[in-house]
Motif scaffolding. Structure first.
Motif, short mmCIF file in Angstrom:
data_model
loop_
_atom_site.label_atom_id
_atom_site.label_comp_id
_atom_site.label_asym_id
_atom_site.label_seq_id
_atom_site.Cartn_x
_atom_site.Cartn_y
_atom_site.Cartn_z
N GLY A 112 0.77 -1.23 0.00
CA GLY A 112 0.00 0.00 0.00
C GLY A 112 0.80 1.28 0.00
N HIS A 113 2.10 1.19 -0.34
CA HIS A 113 2.94 2.38 -0.31
C HIS A 113 3.02 3.10 -1.66
CE1 HIS A 113 4.06 1.15 3.65
NE2 HIS A 113 4.65 0.04 3.23
N GLY A 114 2.38 2.55 -2.68
CA GLY A 114 2.45 3.15 -4.00
C GLY A 114 1.53 4.35 -4.16
N SER A 115 1.85 5.19 -5.14
CA SER A 115 1.05 6.38 -5.44
C SER A 115 0.21 6.11 -6.68
CB SER A 115 1.98 7.57 -5.68
OG SER A 115 1.24 8.70 -6.10
N ILE A 116 -1.11 6.26 -6.55
CA ILE A 116 -2.02 6.05 -7.68
C ILE A 116 -2.07 7.31 -8.53
CG2 ILE A 116 -4.41 5.58 -8.35
CD1 ILE A 116 -4.72 4.03 -5.73
N ILE A 117 -1.82 7.16 -9.83
CA ILE A 117 -1.83 8.32 -10.72
C ILE A 117 -3.07 8.35 -11.61
CG2 ILE A 117 0.67 8.57 -10.72
CD1 ILE A 117 0.78 7.13 -13.38
N ASP A 118 -3.79 7.24 -11.71
CA ASP A 118 -5.00 7.20 -12.53
C ASP A 118 -5.73 5.90 -12.30
OD1 ASP A 118 -6.62 8.63 -14.37
OD2 ASP A 118 -4.82 9.23 -15.47
N TYR A 119 -6.88 5.75 -12.99
CA TYR A 119 -7.64 4.51 -12.95
C TYR A 119 -7.95 4.08 -14.39
CZ TYR A 119 -8.24 4.79 -7.92
OH TYR A 119 -8.00 4.82 -6.58
N ILE A 120 -7.93 2.78 -14.63
CA ILE A 120 -8.13 2.24 -15.97
C ILE A 120 -9.39 1.38 -15.98
CG2 ILE A 120 -7.18 0.74 -17.77
CD1 ILE A 120 -4.40 1.45 -16.73
N THR A 121 -10.20 1.56 -17.01
CA THR A 121 -11.39 0.74 -17.20
C THR A 121 -11.32 0.06 -18.55
OG1 THR A 121 -12.74 2.21 -15.84
CG2 THR A 121 -13.90 0.73 -17.33
N ILE A 122 -11.47 -1.27 -18.57
CA ILE A 122 -11.52 -2.03 -19.81
C ILE A 122 -12.74 -2.95 -19.74
CG2 ILE A 122 -10.37 -3.72 -21.30
CD1 ILE A 122 -7.72 -2.79 -20.21
N PRO A 123 -13.65 -2.87 -20.69
CA PRO A 123 -14.82 -3.75 -20.67
C PRO A 123 -14.41 -5.22 -20.67
CG PRO A 123 -15.10 -2.00 -22.29
CD PRO A 123 -13.67 -1.93 -21.83
N GLY A 124 -15.00 -6.00 -19.77
CA GLY A 124 -14.74 -7.43 -19.72
C GLY A 124 -13.44 -7.83 -19.07
N LEU A 125 -12.73 -6.88 -18.46
CA LEU A 125 -11.45 -7.21 -17.83
C LEU A 125 -11.68 -8.11 -16.61
CD1 LEU A 125 -8.35 -6.58 -17.67
CD2 LEU A 125 -8.97 -4.78 -16.04
N PRO A 126 -10.91 -9.22 -16.50
CA PRO A 126 -11.02 -10.06 -15.29
C PRO A 126 -10.62 -9.27 -14.05
CG PRO A 126 -9.81 -11.19 -17.04
CD PRO A 126 -9.96 -9.78 -17.48
N LYS A 127 -11.03 -9.74 -12.89
CA LYS A 127 -10.73 -9.06 -11.64
C LYS A 127 -9.22 -8.84 -11.51
CE LYS A 127 -11.49 -9.28 -6.65
NZ LYS A 127 -12.04 -10.07 -5.53
N SER A 128 -8.83 -7.59 -11.24
CA SER A 128 -7.41 -7.22 -11.18
C SER A 128 -7.17 -6.31 -9.99
CB SER A 128 -6.99 -6.52 -12.48
OG SER A 128 -7.27 -7.32 -13.61
N ASP A 129 -5.90 -6.25 -9.57
CA ASP A 129 -5.55 -5.45 -8.39
C ASP A 129 -4.89 -4.13 -8.71
OD1 ASP A 129 -6.46 -7.33 -6.43
OD2 ASP A 129 -4.69 -8.54 -6.84
N GLY A 130 -4.23 -4.04 -9.86
CA GLY A 130 -3.51 -2.81 -10.16
C GLY A 130 -2.88 -2.86 -11.54
N ALA A 131 -2.19 -1.76 -11.87
CA ALA A 131 -1.52 -1.65 -13.17
C ALA A 131 -0.24 -0.84 -13.01
CB ALA A 131 -2.45 -1.00 -14.19
N LEU A 132 0.74 -1.16 -13.85
CA LEU A 132 2.04 -0.48 -13.83
C LEU A 132 2.54 -0.28 -15.26
CD1 LEU A 132 4.23 -2.31 -11.15
CD2 LEU A 132 3.51 0.08 -11.07
#
Length: 229
Positions: A112-132
């Motif tokens: 939980g020490h990372g900095s979130i810079i945005d959020y991504i939405t993709i239709p039909g994407l399987p459950k995911s925790d994050g992106a880099l």
């Protein structure tokens, strides 16, 4: 997982059902293509090369998940049916995209020490925790430096590995941390080891003891932004 059916789908989608064109593209014989379309499952290296050449999703090929083609987007503007990178940070609308420029290990990020810079939405994407954003060329041409990898954390490293899949992992050897993307395969050295395999021909496979892997995440999808204009 019906690979033969999917090879047929690819033949129709990309080559108008023409075995000769298919064979020419892949540098193999028409006989092999006919066999792959009827009775023989291709070897994994052929399937991976096929997916790379045609930008076909490995998730679709191996896991029946998502669309056939790798999802790409040309701009950051919303386009119907394409990935949308949100301009406002609203947690309920997508997968968090973390700042990969900070000097944090994957372990730090998962804690939980990372900095979130945005959020991504993709239709039909399987459950995911994050992106880099990916750094380096070890998985080129499947992934390029700057591509976005969307991942799902693996809670139990010893029991949670699906061999042959692509993973984001953090390793620590002699006190040095490194974050990388690799295919994970079984190692000939025993169950306490895994074999880390790159896509790039200049990166040799490496066997690694599980104790050196401090964090692990299965890559669920990737995004390549071709233009910022």
């Amino acid at each position: 997982m019906d690979i033969i059916k999917k090879v047929n789908d690819i033949a129709v989608e990309f080559f108008d059902d023409n075995n000769s064109r298919f064979a020419s593209k892949m540098g193999t014989s028409e006989t092999n293509i006919r066999n792959y379309r009827s009775k023989i499952i291709p070897k994994v290296d052929f399937i991976v090369r096929l997916c790379n050449e045609l930008e076909i999703s490995l998730e679709w090929m191996f896991n029946n998940s998502g669309p056939m083609r790798v999802i790409q987007t040309e701009t950051l503007k919303p386009v119907a049916g394409q990935p949308v990178i949100q301009t406002e940070h609203r947690k309920d609308e997508g997968v968090p995209l973390y700042d990969s420029s900070a000097q944090l290990s994957l372990v730090d990020l998962f804690e939980g020490h990372g900095s979130i810079i945005d959020y991504i939405t993709i239709p039909g994407l399987p459950k995911s925790d994050g992106a880099l954003h990916i750094k380096g060329d070890s998985m080129y041409p499947l992934l390029k430096s700057g591509d976005i990898a969307i991942y799902k954390k693996v809670r139990n490293i010893e029991d949670g590995i699906f061999y042959g899949e692509m993973y984001l992992l953090s390793v620590n050897i002699d006190g040095d941390d490194a974050t990388m993307v690799r295919y994970i395969q079984k190692s000939d050295l025993g169950v306490e080891y895994v074999r880390l395999v790159s896509q790039h021909i200049n990166h040799s496979p490496k066997d690694m003891h599980l104790k050196h892997i401090k964090a692990l995440a299965l890559i669920k999808a990737s995004i390549r932004i071709n233009s910022m204009h």
